[in-house]
Design a protein around this motif. Structure first.
Motif, PDB file in Angstrom:
ATOM      1  N   LEU A 169       0.580  -1.276  -0.123  1.00  9.41           N
ATOM      2  CA  LEU A 169       0.127  -0.106   0.055  1.00  9.41           C
ATOM      3  C   LEU A 169       0.771   1.291   0.056  1.00  9.41           C
ATOM      4  O   LEU A 169       0.605   2.217  -0.614  1.00  9.41           O
ATOM      5  CB  LEU A 169      -0.787   0.215   1.252  1.00  9.41           C
ATOM      6  CG  LEU A 169      -2.110  -0.813   1.330  1.00  9.41           C
ATOM      7  CD1 LEU A 169      -2.734  -0.983   2.488  1.00  9.41           C
ATOM      8  CD2 LEU A 169      -3.126  -0.652   0.045  1.00  9.41           C
ATOM      9  N   VAL A 170       2.136   1.331   0.627  1.00 11.79           N
ATOM     10  CA  VAL A 170       2.578   2.574   1.053  1.00 11.79           C
ATOM     11  C   VAL A 170       4.332   2.432   0.414  1.00 11.79           C
ATOM     12  O   VAL A 170       4.717   3.436   0.270  1.00 11.79           O
ATOM     13  CB  VAL A 170       2.705   3.077   2.290  1.00 11.79           C
ATOM     14  CG1 VAL A 170       1.337   3.295   3.006  1.00 11.79           C
ATOM     15  CG2 VAL A 170       3.415   1.939   3.221  1.00 11.79           C
ATOM     16  N   GLY A 171       4.497   1.400   0.062  1.00 13.78           N
ATOM     17  CA  GLY A 171       6.066   1.252  -0.273  1.00 13.78           C
ATOM     18  C   GLY A 171       6.777   0.521   0.659  1.00 13.78           C
ATOM     19  O   GLY A 171       6.470   1.101   1.865  1.00 13.78           O
ATOM     20  N   ALA A 172       7.770  -0.003   0.398  1.00 14.96           N
ATOM     21  CA  ALA A 172       8.720  -0.873   1.507  1.00 14.96           C
ATOM     22  C   ALA A 172       9.587   0.202   2.267  1.00 14.96           C
ATOM     23  O   ALA A 172       9.641   0.057   3.416  1.00 14.96           O
ATOM     24  CB  ALA A 172       9.732  -1.633   0.825  1.00 14.96           C
ATOM     25  N   ASP A 173       9.917   1.370   1.669  1.00 11.66           N
ATOM     26  CA  ASP A 173      10.657   2.241   2.106  1.00 11.66           C
ATOM     27  C   ASP A 173      10.008   3.262   3.169  1.00 11.66           C
ATOM     28  O   ASP A 173      10.457   3.400   4.324  1.00 11.66           O
ATOM     29  CB  ASP A 173      11.472   3.175   1.084  1.00 11.66           C
ATOM     30  CG  ASP A 173      12.637   2.701   0.552  1.00 11.66           C
ATOM     31  OD1 ASP A 173      13.024   1.514   0.684  1.00 11.66           O
ATOM     32  OD2 ASP A 173      13.015   3.202  -0.655  1.00 11.66           O
ATOM     33  N   ARG A 174       8.845   3.517   2.696  1.00 12.99           N
ATOM     34  CA  ARG A 174       8.004   4.333   3.815  1.00 12.99           C
ATOM     35  C   ARG A 174       7.572   3.439   4.998  1.00 12.99           C
ATOM     36  O   ARG A 174       7.459   3.928   6.167  1.00 12.99           O
ATOM     37  CB  ARG A 174       6.721   4.805   3.171  1.00 12.99           C
ATOM     38  CG  ARG A 174       7.228   6.193   2.224  1.00 12.99           C
ATOM     39  CD  ARG A 174       5.856   6.531   1.546  1.00 12.99           C
ATOM     40  NE  ARG A 174       5.984   7.854   0.859  1.00 12.99           N
ATOM     41  CZ  ARG A 174       5.082   8.835   0.639  1.00 12.99           C
ATOM     42  NH1 ARG A 174       3.845   8.420   1.067  1.00 12.99           N
ATOM     43  NH2 ARG A 174       5.315  10.054   0.270  1.00 12.99           N
TER      44      ARG A 174
ATOM     45  N   GLN B  95       7.695   1.824  10.468  1.00  7.77           N
ATOM     46  CA  GLN B  95       8.082   0.931  11.561  1.00  7.77           C
ATOM     47  C   GLN B  95       9.166   1.347  12.778  1.00  7.77           C
ATOM     48  O   GLN B  95       9.156   1.203  13.682  1.00  7.77           O
ATOM     49  CB  GLN B  95       8.711  -0.528  10.869  1.00  7.77           C
ATOM     50  CG  GLN B  95       7.560  -1.345  10.409  1.00  7.77           C
ATOM     51  CD  GLN B  95       7.946  -2.729   9.684  1.00  7.77           C
ATOM     52  OE1 GLN B  95       8.946  -2.601   8.767  1.00  7.77           O
ATOM     53  NE2 GLN B  95       7.855  -3.497  10.287  1.00  7.77           N
ATOM     54  N   GLU B  96      10.524   1.902  12.049  1.00 10.36           N
ATOM     55  CA  GLU B  96      11.356   2.070  13.120  1.00 10.36           C
ATOM     56  C   GLU B  96      10.997   3.298  13.875  1.00 10.36           C
ATOM     57  O   GLU B  96      11.227   3.172  15.286  1.00 10.36           O
ATOM     58  CB  GLU B  96      12.531   2.613  12.251  1.00 10.36           C
ATOM     59  CG  GLU B  96      13.443   1.514  11.697  1.00 10.36           C
ATOM     60  CD  GLU B  96      14.644   1.878  11.054  1.00 10.36           C
ATOM     61  OE1 GLU B  96      15.097   3.191  10.538  1.00 10.36           O
ATOM     62  OE2 GLU B  96      15.535   1.084  10.686  1.00 10.36           O
ATOM     63  N   LEU B  97      10.459   4.110  13.493  1.00  8.44           N
ATOM     64  CA  LEU B  97       9.739   5.316  14.289  1.00  8.44           C
ATOM     65  C   LEU B  97       8.934   4.843  15.347  1.00  8.44           C
ATOM     66  O   LEU B  97       8.876   5.271  16.471  1.00  8.44           O
ATOM     67  CB  LEU B  97       9.116   6.493  13.235  1.00  8.44           C
ATOM     68  CG  LEU B  97       8.512   7.770  14.115  1.00  8.44           C
ATOM     69  CD1 LEU B  97       9.661   8.466  14.862  1.00  8.44           C
ATOM     70  CD2 LEU B  97       7.882   8.679  13.307  1.00  8.44           C
TER      71      LEU B  97
END
Length: 197
Positions: free
Chosen positions: A75-80, A85-87
């Motif tokens: 849905l949002v792209g792997a990078d986003r 997730q990290e944040l």
């Protein structure tokens, strides 16, 4: 107050440290949490080995839909998704540690994120009773519903009344706000003050 327009991430970013709520319902029905495999034999309120990032879709109307990390990536792209997730896992860890220091368990919480000038930021409430499930640590028992400083007791009451989650819900039970404040005072303390009303 400074307000900035954000390009919202089309996900609700939920981090779960404990098995509860819709995650528990799904686990009982299918043995998964947000379509993802988890350990067998877990009970209500049990801790996950590590907090889980468990996204859901941002519905325009009705209820959001819990989805897997893999579906969220589509849905949002792997990078986003990786940034989110990290944040969220970092924010959850910090909040859970702070709450543990005052006798509380942060079972789960939801973050809404967006991009402002290309930077991913939190764009909505954080760690409120509406976005989080918070329990007094000394009253949590595996397999039992703990007292709660959030909206879960009201959800439980609605479910017990047979509400099918369509508008309009029945009128809620009357609550003694004074008793709620006394319970909160007894549970939430910091080193130099007690929360009061």
């Amino acid at each position: 107050m400074l307000v900035r327009r954000a390009e919202m991430l089309s996900l609700e970013c939920i981090v779960r440290g404990r098995l509860a709520g819709q995650a528990f319902d799904e686990y009982v029905a299918r043995g998964t949490v947000h379509e993802m495999d988890v350990a067998k034999g877990m009970k209500l309120t049990d801790a996950f080995p590590v907090p889980m990032f468990t996204p859901s879709t941002k519905a325009e109307a009705g209820h959001d839909v819990n989805i897997s990390v893999d579906r969220a990536s589509l849905l949002v792209g792997a990078d986003r998704l990786h940034q989110a997730q990290e944040l969220c896992l970092d924010l959850f860890s910090r909040a859970a540690n702070a709450m543990a220091g005052v006798g509380l368990i942060l079972a789960d919480t939801k973050f809404e994120l967006g991009f402002v000038d290309g930077e991913l930021v939190v764009c909505d409430e954080v760690l409120t009773p509406d976005s989080s499930r918070i329990w007094p640590a000394d009253e949590v028992r595996s397999g039992e519903t703990p007292p709660s400083f959030d909206k879960q007791p009201f959800r439980d009451w609605l479910n017990s009344m047979g509400w099918d989650r369509t508008p309009a819900a029945t009128n809620g039970p009357r609550r003694d706000r004074g008793a709620d404040v006394v319970a909160l005072r007894g549970c939430v303390r910091t080193s130099d003050r007690t929360i009061t009303h």
